[in-house]
Design an enzyme around this catalytic site. Structure first.
Site, short mmCIF file in Angstrom:
data_model
loop_
_atom_site.label_atom_id
_atom_site.label_comp_id
_atom_site.label_asym_id
_atom_site.label_seq_id
_atom_site.Cartn_x
_atom_site.Cartn_y
_atom_site.Cartn_z
N HIS A 79 0.83 -1.20 0.00
CA HIS A 79 0.00 0.00 0.00
C HIS A 79 0.87 1.26 0.00
CE1 HIS A 79 -2.45 3.03 2.34
NE2 HIS A 79 -3.16 2.86 1.25
N GLU A 136 2.02 1.81 -3.46
CA GLU A 136 0.93 2.34 -4.30
C GLU A 136 0.89 3.87 -4.21
OE1 GLU A 136 -3.22 3.71 -3.52
OE2 GLU A 136 -3.27 1.56 -3.02
N HIS A 137 1.03 4.41 -3.03
CA HIS A 137 1.07 5.86 -2.85
C HIS A 137 2.27 6.47 -3.58
CE1 HIS A 137 -1.81 6.97 0.57
NE2 HIS A 137 -2.05 5.69 0.32
N GLU A 158 -3.86 8.30 7.22
CA GLU A 158 -4.89 7.45 6.64
C GLU A 158 -5.26 6.32 7.60
OE1 GLU A 158 -5.69 4.83 2.55
OE2 GLU A 158 -3.71 5.70 2.93
#
Length: 451
Positions: free
Chosen positions: A68, A71-72, A148
């Site tokens: 993840h 991905e950012h 997040e």
């Protein structure tokens, strides 16, 4: 199209005439890159996705959350484009671009007009192959991801979902949160994420799927040009990475009961069992079962818990399937004092389905609901793009709408009863967030005891 079409990894070209007049084509380059397209008549836009079969389950302890995190970072710039350049490229043509990290795959995607598809392919290819993972951007994004995670931890529906996965899957990698946890994200190094990137973003890992207004031959040309510009040697032979082993993984339940005490106005409940893996031929039966149990406003859970008794606003069921495991869950949000009653009602409906099955009227309604929803979903090129990607990565076959409906029509009431009876016999897990009576929840079922 009669039946699902297999997608062998060693076949370089495939063409499928699918329902509704769409044309599906697939090219496997010598380097192992797989390119799939679905040309949809009348479309004036297209959705493109760049996929890798790497998700949170594939991480090792020192890289938890790295999929993840990566991905950012792929949106943060390459040698030829800044983060702003990437954003402007899509904004100035009215396009959309984003990414999603799942437990078994990651996808970077964009939706644009047909005229802008070459640009979308070029920019996504640049991001995928040539991201810098700049050290300053890395530290900046670390803070974003921690925020997040904090935001998700403030949402009780997110918290109960994470605890439910942990309760059902236990030590299995599918039980880990996709985004990692604050401790892991704080500790992970750029070097570890860079190694993860280099190991999993190779030609043989890449699947590109496009649906909508797309010409396959032109698409292949754009992909080859973009990847070669990035420095990939597409003439270097490689075999596409093998799909995951579909053999069912026998799970050890993580916990019968997990309660997260929070001073909330509402309790969030999830209860359920291990389900079916993605290759199980009974998945259409599970889809039908889920529809009748908690898939809509006429479902048993909605009618019994909300309409008849007014105990919850949100109540439903869901099924998740992965390559070697799955789960079946029942959710409700309700008053903390009513949580044991609501959980008991949901569990009773689940057990009643296993004992008595479903009626012919319920079967007919479920077929209509699922058939209509499947057809309506395919009006969106995003859905078609995702269907192509998952067909290639997970299922190893392509099933069009006609085949999907045929499989649903073949499901009988006795099939649903038999599967429900099998599922309800499996060890039950309950997760709850709120001010709830843990002892009352622990006494719901003989297989449940307080953790």
């Amino acid at each position: 199209m009669n039946g699902a079409v297999p997608l062998p990894l060693d076949v370089p070209e495939l063409e499928i005439a699918a329902s509704g007049g769409s044309l599906v084509r697939r090219t496997v380059l010598p380097s192992g890159v797989r390119i799939l397209s679905e040309q949809v008549p009348g479309s004036q836009s297209a959705t493109v996705g760049f996929w890798v079969a790497v998700g949170s389950r594939d991480e090792v302890p020192v890289t938890y959350g790295s999929t993840h995190f990566l991905e950012h970072l792929l949106f943060k710039g390459t040698a030829g484009r800044t983060a702003l350049d990437i954003a402007v490229a899509f904004d100035e043509v009215g396009g959309e671009h984003n990414a999603m990290t799942a437990k078994e795959y990651t996808c970077y995607y964009a939706k644009v007009r047909d005229l802008d598809l070459p640009m979308a392919v070029t920019v996504l290819a640049d991001m995928f192959t040539s991201s810098l993972l700049d050290p300053e951007e890395f530290e900046s994004e670390r803070g974003v991801i921690l925020e997040e995670l904090a935001m998700a931890d403030d949402d009780p529906s997110d918290v109960v979902s994470e605890r439910f996965f942990e309760a059902v899957f236990g030590e299995h990698p599918l039980g880990r949160p996709i985004g990692g946890n604050p401790a892991a994200i704080t500790a992970v190094t750029r070097e570890a994420v860079w190694a993860h990137y280099q190991a999993n973003y190779r030609p043989q890992d890449l699947v590109i799927s496009v649906a909508g207004a797309v010409d396959h031959d032109a698409l292949v040309g754009w992909v080859v040009a973009a990847l070669e510009t990035a420095g990939w040697d597409l003439a270097l032979p490689a075999t596409p990475v093998a799909r995951r082993d579909p053999e069912l993984d026998l799970l050890d339940r993580g916990s019968p009961l997990v309660v997260v005490e929070r001073p909330l106005e509402q309790a969030n409940l999830l209860l359920g069992v291990a389900g079916l893996h993605a290759a199980d031929p009974r998945r259409p039966v599970l889809t039908m079962l889920n529809s009748v149990l908690g898939g809509g406003m006429s479902s048993r859970l909605f009618q019994e818990v909300r309409e008849k008794r007014g105990l919850a606003y949100s109540v439903y069921s869901f099924a998740g399937s992965y390559s070697d495991a799955g789960l079946m869950g029942l959710y409700a949000g309700c008053s903390p004092k009513k949580a044991p009653q609501v959980a008991r009602l949901m569990l009773d409906e689940f057990h009643r389905m296993g004992a008595d099955g479903i009626t012919d009227d319920e079967l007919r309604r479920a077929r209509g609901q699922l058939g209509g929803a499947s057809a309506l979903a395919l009006e969106d090129s995003d859905t078609r793009m995702t269907r192509l990607g998952r067909s290639e990565l997970t299922f190893g076959e392509f099933a069009d709408l006609d085949e999907t409906l045929r499989r649903l029509d073949a499901v009988t009431a006795s099939d649903v009863r038999d599967l429900a009876a099998e599922l309800v016999a499996r060890p039950l897990s309950i997760a709850a967030v709120g001010t709830v009576d843990a002892d009352a929840l622990a006494g719901l079922d003989g297989t449940v005891a307080a953790a």
